[in-house]
Design a protein around this motif. Structure first.
Motif, PDB file in Angstrom:
ATOM      1  N   LEU A  32      88.137  -8.258 130.629  1.00  0.00           N
ATOM      2  CA  LEU A  32      88.502  -7.153 131.525  1.00  0.00           C
ATOM      3  C   LEU A  32      88.308  -7.532 132.993  1.00  0.00           C
ATOM      4  N   HIS A  33      88.442  -8.807 133.295  1.00  0.00           N
ATOM      5  CA  HIS A  33      88.197  -9.314 134.645  1.00  0.00           C
ATOM      6  C   HIS A  33      88.966  -8.520 135.702  1.00  0.00           C
ATOM      7  N   GLY A  34      88.245  -8.141 136.768  1.00  0.00           N
ATOM      8  CA  GLY A  34      88.885  -7.471 137.884  1.00  0.00           C
ATOM      9  C   GLY A  34      89.031  -5.979 137.734  1.00  0.00           C
ATOM     10  N   THR A  35      88.487  -5.417 136.661  1.00  0.00           N
ATOM     11  CA  THR A  35      88.572  -3.973 136.443  1.00  0.00           C
ATOM     12  C   THR A  35      87.176  -3.368 136.446  1.00  0.00           C
ATOM     13  N   ALA A  36      87.082  -2.080 136.745  1.00  0.00           N
ATOM     14  CA  ALA A  36      85.786  -1.395 136.734  1.00  0.00           C
ATOM     15  C   ALA A  36      85.179  -1.383 135.342  1.00  0.00           C
ATOM     16  N   ALA A  37      86.029  -1.331 134.312  1.00  0.00           N
ATOM     17  CA  ALA A  37      85.534  -1.298 132.938  1.00  0.00           C
ATOM     18  C   ALA A  37      84.763  -2.551 132.559  1.00  0.00           C
ATOM     19  N   SER A  38      84.972  -3.635 133.297  1.00  0.00           N
ATOM     20  CA  SER A  38      84.262  -4.876 132.994  1.00  0.00           C
ATOM     21  C   SER A  38      82.760  -4.744 133.234  1.00  0.00           C
ATOM     22  N   HIS A  39      82.341  -3.673 133.922  1.00  0.00           N
ATOM     23  CA  HIS A  39      80.922  -3.439 134.197  1.00  0.00           C
ATOM     24  C   HIS A  39      80.314  -2.391 133.275  1.00  0.00           C
ATOM     25  N   HIS A  40      81.060  -1.921 132.305  1.00  0.00           N
ATOM     26  CA  HIS A  40      80.624  -0.786 131.492  1.00  0.00           C
ATOM     27  C   HIS A  40      79.542  -1.214 130.506  1.00  0.00           C
ATOM     28  N   ARG A  41      78.338  -0.704 130.695  1.00  0.00           N
ATOM     29  CA  ARG A  41      77.219  -1.075 129.823  1.00  0.00           C
ATOM     30  C   ARG A  41      77.470  -0.693 128.371  1.00  0.00           C
ATOM     31  N   LEU A  42      78.154   0.394 128.140  1.00  0.00           N
ATOM     32  CA  LEU A  42      78.448   0.813 126.765  1.00  0.00           C
ATOM     33  C   LEU A  42      79.220  -0.272 126.028  1.00  0.00           C
ATOM     34  N   LEU A  43      80.157  -0.915 126.706  1.00  0.00           N
ATOM     35  CA  LEU A  43      80.919  -1.994 126.092  1.00  0.00           C
ATOM     36  C   LEU A  43      80.035  -3.202 125.803  1.00  0.00           C
ATOM     37  N   LYS A  96      78.078  -9.427 127.738  1.00  0.00           N
ATOM     38  CA  LYS A  96      78.558  -9.106 129.081  1.00  0.00           C
ATOM     39  C   LYS A  96      79.627 -10.095 129.538  1.00  0.00           C
ATOM     40  N   LYS A  97      79.361 -11.380 129.340  1.00  0.00           N
ATOM     41  CA  LYS A  97      80.322 -12.410 129.736  1.00  0.00           C
ATOM     42  C   LYS A  97      81.640 -12.250 128.996  1.00  0.00           C
ATOM     43  N   SER A  98      81.562 -11.934 127.704  1.00  0.00           N
ATOM     44  CA  SER A  98      82.776 -11.739 126.907  1.00  0.00           C
ATOM     45  C   SER A  98      83.619 -10.584 127.447  1.00  0.00           C
ATOM     46  N   ILE A  99      82.954  -9.485 127.791  1.00  0.00           N
ATOM     47  CA  ILE A  99      83.666  -8.325 128.336  1.00  0.00           C
ATOM     48  C   ILE A  99      84.242  -8.648 129.708  1.00  0.00           C
ATOM     49  N   LYS A 147      79.378  -4.557 121.998  1.00  0.00           N
ATOM     50  CA  LYS A 147      79.619  -5.942 121.617  1.00  0.00           C
ATOM     51  C   LYS A 147      78.360  -6.578 121.042  1.00  0.00           C
ATOM     52  N   LEU A 148      77.213  -6.295 121.645  1.00  0.00           N
ATOM     53  CA  LEU A 148      75.948  -6.853 121.189  1.00  0.00           C
ATOM     54  C   LEU A 148      75.638  -6.415 119.758  1.00  0.00           C
ATOM     55  N   PHE A 149      75.748  -5.109 119.489  1.00  0.00           N
ATOM     56  CA  PHE A 149      75.376  -4.598 118.164  1.00  0.00           C
ATOM     57  C   PHE A 149      76.410  -4.945 117.097  1.00  0.00           C
ATOM     58  N   GLU A 150      77.656  -5.109 117.503  1.00  0.00           N
ATOM     59  CA  GLU A 150      78.669  -5.536 116.532  1.00  0.00           C
ATOM     60  C   GLU A 150      78.362  -6.932 115.997  1.00  0.00           C
ATOM     61  N   ALA A 151      77.658  -7.731 116.792  1.00  0.00           N
ATOM     62  CA  ALA A 151      77.322  -9.101 116.382  1.00  0.00           C
ATOM     63  C   ALA A 151      76.011  -9.180 115.607  1.00  0.00           C
ATOM     64  N   LEU A 152      75.309  -8.055 115.471  1.00  0.00           N
ATOM     65  CA  LEU A 152      74.051  -8.022 114.730  1.00  0.00           C
ATOM     66  C   LEU A 152      74.311  -7.529 113.308  1.00  0.00           C
ATOM     67  N   PRO A 153      74.176  -8.372 112.300  1.00  0.00           N
ATOM     68  CA  PRO A 153      74.437  -7.948 110.920  1.00  0.00           C
ATOM     69  C   PRO A 153      73.654  -6.709 110.518  1.00  0.00           C
ATOM     70  N   SER A 154      72.410  -6.597 110.984  1.00  0.00           N
ATOM     71  CA  SER A 154      71.567  -5.471 110.601  1.00  0.00           C
ATOM     72  C   SER A 154      71.973  -4.162 111.265  1.00  0.00           C
ATOM     73  N   ALA A 155      72.836  -4.236 112.273  1.00  0.00           N
ATOM     74  CA  ALA A 155      73.198  -3.033 113.026  1.00  0.00           C
ATOM     75  C   ALA A 155      74.679  -2.713 112.989  1.00  0.00           C
ATOM     76  N   GLN A 156      75.456  -3.478 112.240  1.00  0.00           N
ATOM     77  CA  GLN A 156      76.907  -3.308 112.270  1.00  0.00           C
ATOM     78  C   GLN A 156      77.345  -1.905 111.871  1.00  0.00           C
ATOM     79  N   ALA A 199      74.839   1.693 120.293  1.00  0.00           N
ATOM     80  CA  ALA A 199      75.430   1.401 121.602  1.00  0.00           C
ATOM     81  C   ALA A 199      75.296   2.598 122.533  1.00  0.00           C
ATOM     82  N   MET A 200      75.569   3.787 122.009  1.00  0.00           N
ATOM     83  CA  MET A 200      75.454   4.992 122.837  1.00  0.00           C
ATOM     84  C   MET A 200      74.001   5.262 123.220  1.00  0.00           C
ATOM     85  N   GLU A 201      73.094   5.092 122.268  1.00  0.00           N
ATOM     86  CA  GLU A 201      71.672   5.301 122.550  1.00  0.00           C
ATOM     87  C   GLU A 201      71.170   4.305 123.586  1.00  0.00           C
ATOM     88  N   SER A 202      71.589   3.060 123.478  1.00  0.00           N
ATOM     89  CA  SER A 202      71.179   2.032 124.434  1.00  0.00           C
ATOM     90  C   SER A 202      71.742   2.311 125.824  1.00  0.00           C
TER      91      SER A 202
END
Length: 238
Positions: free
Chosen positions: A58-69, A51-54, A73-82, A89-92
């Motif tokens: 994207l500071h100051g934009t509505a997209a900065s709150h997008h849970r999908l993003l 969340k902090k990375s996004i 980002k979370l799953f991209e950093a998980l080797p088992s889920a890449q 991400a969509m399911e979550s």
């Protein structure tokens, strides 16, 4: 001057955002098998890091709150889920918002107050950060869309509170001047200072944490602790 219009924040002003958010995150963790190996505390740590990375990017934009993003980002950093990060991400994201909508509930007095304002022929504009689709879904779920004349989201405005443009867009929509409206919100920086800097002289601050001693309040600010107190303010009798 009589108040002819009301600009009102949504999240943490009309309902308890934080409890909905925490419940939704817990349901995501419970539902997504790939997260179980992390443990809940580690999941929260990685979610907040994503969340902090996004937010930084994207500071100051509505997209900065997008849970999908955030989940992407979370799953991209998980080797088992890449290899499955898109599906996960969509399911979550779907799980999060489904749980959020199950939990959401208006604070006491909100519906009654909004109805009273409508009956007094005051224009009511929701002024809120976040994406339009998510905020519209919340409004529909709470069945309060008929109580607002207009909705202004940061996605539509292209900027977030406290930027003055989002307040000016709300004024344009309702056709009123800054002196003819009041702003109601829980965030001192976004709602109170944002409205005052946009030229709106009357602001109601929902200060649940009793932080007013730290802020150097302006004379124009009316402070309440709970939303039901808004109904009984003298400004509605003018």
């Amino acid at each position: 001057m009589k108040i002819k219009g009301i600009l009102v924040d949504f999240d943490n002003t009309l309902y308890d955002y934080e409890s909905c958010h925490q419940y939704a995150l817990q349901q995501v963790f419970n539902s997504i098998l790939s997260l179980k190996s992390l443990g809940y505390e580690e999941f929260l740590k990685r979610y907040n890091r994503a969340k902090k990375s996004i937010h930084v990017r994207l500071h100051g934009t509505a997209a900065s709150h997008h849970r999908l993003l955030y989940f992407q980002k979370l799953f991209e950093a998980l080797p088992s889920a890449q290899q499955l990060h898109v599906d996960l991400a969509m399911e979550s994201n779907e799980c999060y918002w489904s749980a959020f909508m199950q939990k959401i509930q208006l604070f006491d007095g909100v519906t009654e107050w909004l109805t009273m304002m409508k009956n007094q022929n005051r224009k009511i504009v929701m002024v809120t950060d976040l994406t339009s689709q998510v905020q519209f879904l919340k409004i529909k779920n709470l069945n309060i869309g008929h109580l607002f004349d207009w909705i202004v989201t940061s996605e539509e405005a292209g900027c977030e509170k406290p930027h003055p443009y989002i307040f000016h867009l709300a004024l344009t929509k309702c056709g009123l001047s800054a002196e003819e409206v009041c702003m109601i919100g829980d965030s001192y920086e976004k709602d109170v200072e944002g409205a005052l800097n946009a030229g709106i002289p009357t602001v109601i601050w929902l200060d649940r944490s009793n932080a007013q001693s730290k802020t150097g309040l302006y004379d124009q600010i009316i402070t309440v602790r709970q939303f039901h107190e808004v109904r009984d303010l003298d400004i509605w009798t003018n």
